[in-house]
Scaffold this active site. Structure first.
Site, mmCIF file in Angstrom:
data_model
loop_
_atom_site.group_PDB
_atom_site.id
_atom_site.type_symbol
_atom_site.label_atom_id
_atom_site.label_comp_id
_atom_site.label_asym_id
_atom_site.label_seq_id
_atom_site.Cartn_x
_atom_site.Cartn_y
_atom_site.Cartn_z
ATOM 1 N N ASP A 218 0.842 -1.296 0.174
ATOM 2 C CA ASP A 218 -0.086 -0.046 0.020
ATOM 3 C C ASP A 218 0.955 1.309 0.123
ATOM 4 O OD1 ASP A 218 -2.867 1.029 0.253
ATOM 5 O OD2 ASP A 218 -2.002 1.975 1.917
ATOM 6 N N GLU A 269 14.372 -15.484 1.232
ATOM 7 C CA GLU A 269 14.723 -16.653 2.074
ATOM 8 C C GLU A 269 13.702 -17.690 1.995
ATOM 9 O OE1 GLU A 269 13.691 -14.762 6.007
ATOM 10 O OE2 GLU A 269 15.597 -13.336 5.757
HETATM 11 C C1 GLC Z 1 -4.119 2.892 -0.763
HETATM 12 C C2 GLC Z 1 -5.316 2.060 -0.715
HETATM 13 C C3 GLC Z 1 -6.622 2.934 -0.380
HETATM 14 C C4 GLC Z 1 -6.267 3.690 1.182
HETATM 15 C C5 GLC Z 1 -4.932 4.287 1.073
HETATM 16 C C6 GLC Z 1 -4.501 4.626 2.431
HETATM 17 O O1 GLC Z 1 -4.300 3.712 -1.673
HETATM 18 O O2 GLC Z 1 -5.778 1.354 -1.789
HETATM 19 O O3 GLC Z 1 -7.756 2.293 -0.103
HETATM 20 O O4 GLC Z 1 -7.269 4.529 1.537
HETATM 21 O O5 GLC Z 1 -4.108 3.530 0.521
HETATM 22 O O6 GLC Z 1 -3.935 3.488 2.937
#
Ligand code: GLC
Length: 559
Positions: A218, A269
């Protein structure tokens, strides 16, 4: 281009141990809280996924990616994580997780977990400790705390805005402020802190040991920051130059690749090595670094997802991304829909350039709907979505499919304000409608309180029109979108070969025709007049042929 990608001649066992399994995988994204509710509490859960493994197997996908399933107050749909090494008790237990992982693996399906390293939730034990600890303490140094501006420090350290709207700084009781690029419930970690880095390495091993095959990372481009004083003002930020040369204080800094090099050592790993795909909203010229084999190994390109249904745009994007993949050593990634954007069946039914467009300074504000009610042509949108998907599934590289798109679902636009959950809605005084419309629980049957999602009331209300799109309805209908996905995914497995394509000029700018090694042709008619198909056997079409011709807004595969 690599020729050692997963190919049609492999058995499912060989695919499971192949270190290159991900290169041309079809990955199905599950938003767990809206997939299937096994215990009737209105929230989808881990056991619900296990129960639906036969469905996933019948779809013909290679892997599932689970959006966050960790303990969370759901301030941001689970992207506010309380505990990185546990399962949300509302969704199940670690034992349920293990059972799901083994059910998926037995079905020949790989498992990708979403990992959220830029920020924790404000309920994370480290953040709670930081709040209870004094200024300058080691506990505060795991996050980004600053004194405020002005004589009494009552002004935030800078005028930066969070991605979800409002200030990016939140004041705490003793007067200090902490940085949150997203919601206030999502304090940003300090990635200069060794403890933070080590804790994530521990988390990667924790899930890898439990059978997770890969990670979706993310906001991978935000981790490392340069917050040396004086902090630039928001007007000085986000200018193209900074995003091109890595000098922006928090987006896409070069140091972030040091973090991912450490992650790569952990991935290696394992046998086969764990994989990763970066969610990095960066300039195209800087994407390859995230996809490098010494880094995360793959990065999303959201180019098709941001394009109109347009032959020229598609051709350029495909050509550029295949070149880019070739240069980075990764395979390309194709995606039309996910949990953050208006579903592509809906986007393609809106007038060109209308609706959810306009790149924000952070590169992603565009994805929030703008609250207007543009005219939607429901049938046209779905017809084009089916054509686009069939084209995508013939491309070299991996294809990401978001739950519900295999049903041809449209965005749910009419969610009442009091039912909305997305922070973008609340932090923009309701002007941005937010992302709930693509997160509504799936319809499994045509009847019942929640269309078979579970025995309880679905946590986001489903509209009456969901019945028409239910899995049960589509199984009966040979022409359904579900059956199109199944057929196409099966053919894709049979035909998959080297990561190459050759364009064939049809002399018609509205037609995109390419052929993959072995004579697998994909032809898409973006125009409004039916066109002749090349000679050969028609394998599958996104819409019935018209007197043997390929109609407007349709794709056909020919052998
Ligand atoms: C990413 C995710 C989204 C979230 C953001 C903050 O863009 O896809 O859904 O709100 O990160 O974590």
């Amino acid at each position: 281009m690599s020729t050692n990608a997963t190919t049609s001649t492999q058995t499912s066992d060989e695919r499971m141990t192949d270190p290159n399994w991900w290169r041309q995988a079809a990955v199905y994204q599950i938003y767990p809280r809206s997939f299937y509710d096994s215990n009737g509490d209105g929230l989808g859960d881990i056991r619900g996924i296990t129960e639906k493994v036969p469905y996933l197997q019948s779809l013909g996908i290679d892997a599932v990616w689970l959006s966050p399933f960790y303990p969370s107050a759901l301030a941001d749909g689970g992207y506010d994580v309380d505990d990185y090494r546990n399962v949300d008790p509302k969704l199940g237990t670690l034992a349920d997780f293990d059972e799901m992982a083994s059910a998926l693996h037995s079905a020949g399906i790989k498992l990708i977990a979403d990992i959220v390293p830029n920020h924790s939730s404000n309920r994370h034990e480290w953040f709670q400790e930081a709040l209870a600890s004094p200024k300058g303490s080691a506990a505060r140094a795991r996050y980004i705390f600053r004194d405020g501006k002005g004589p009494d420090g009552s002004q935030p350290p800078s005028d930066w805005e969070s991605v979800f709207g409002g200030s990016a700084w939140q004041q705490v009781e003793d007067g200090q402020w902490y940085l949150h690029l997203f919601a206030p419930e999502q304090p940003d970690f300090n990635w200069d802190n060794r403890e933070v880095r080590d804790d994530f390495l521990k988390t990667l091993r924790f899930w890898s040991d439990r059978g997770v095959d890969g990670f979706r990372v993310d906001v991978a481009h935000a981790l490392t920051k340069d917050l040396s004083e004086p902090l630039a003002s928001k007007d000085e930020l986000g200018i193209e130059g900074q995003l091109l040369d890595g000098s922006h204080p928090f987006w896409d800094r070069d140091e972030v690749h040091g973090v991912f090099a450490e992650w790569r050592d952990v991935f290696n790993e394992y046998t086969p090595p764990r994989t990763a795909v970066a969610e990095a909203w960066v300039h195209a010229s800087r994407r390859a670094r995230y996809a490098s084999p010494s880094g995360l190994g793959q990065a999303f390109n959201f180019d098709l997802l941001q394009a109109d249904f347009d032959a020229d745009q598609f051709r350029d994007i495909i050509t550029k991304n295949l070149e880019e993949a070739d240069a980075s050593g990764a395979s390309s990634t194709w995606v039309f829909s996910n949990h953050d954007v208006v579903r592509h069946a809906t986007r393609y039914g809106l007038p060109k350039g209308g609706g959810a467009k306009g790149l924000g300074q952070d590169g992603k504000a565009w994805l929030m709907t703008n609250g207007t009610e543009p005219k939607l042509d429901v049938e046209l949108g779905l017809r084009r979505a089916r054509a686009a998907t069939l084209l995508m599934l013939a491309l070299p590289g991996s294809a990401y499919i978001y739950q519900g798109e295999e049903l041809g679902l449209h965005e749910v636009a009419d969610i009442a304000d009091e039912d909305r959950q997305d922070p973008t809605f609340f932090r923009n005084a309701g002007v941005e409608k937010g992302r709930d419309g693509c997160r509504v629980p799936l319809p499994w049957s045509t009847e019942g309180g929640s269309f078979g999602f579970g025995s309880g009331t679905a946590h986001l209300p489903q509209p009456a029109w969901f019945a028409r799109y239910a899995v049960a309805a589509q199984e009966q209908d040979e022409q359904s979108t579900l059956n199109l996905y199944r057929q196409a995914l099966e053919l894709r497995h049979q035909r998959q070969s080297a990561e190459e394509l050759q364009w064939i000029d049809e002399g018609n700018p509205e037609v995109l025709h390419f052929v993959r090694p072995g004579g697998w042709h994909s032809v898409t008619n973006f125009g409004s007049t039916p066109v002749d198909l090349p000679a050969g056997t028609v394998l599958v079409t996104s819409a019935p042929l018209e007197d043997g011709k390929l109609g407007a807004d349709s794709t056909a595969w020919i052998a």
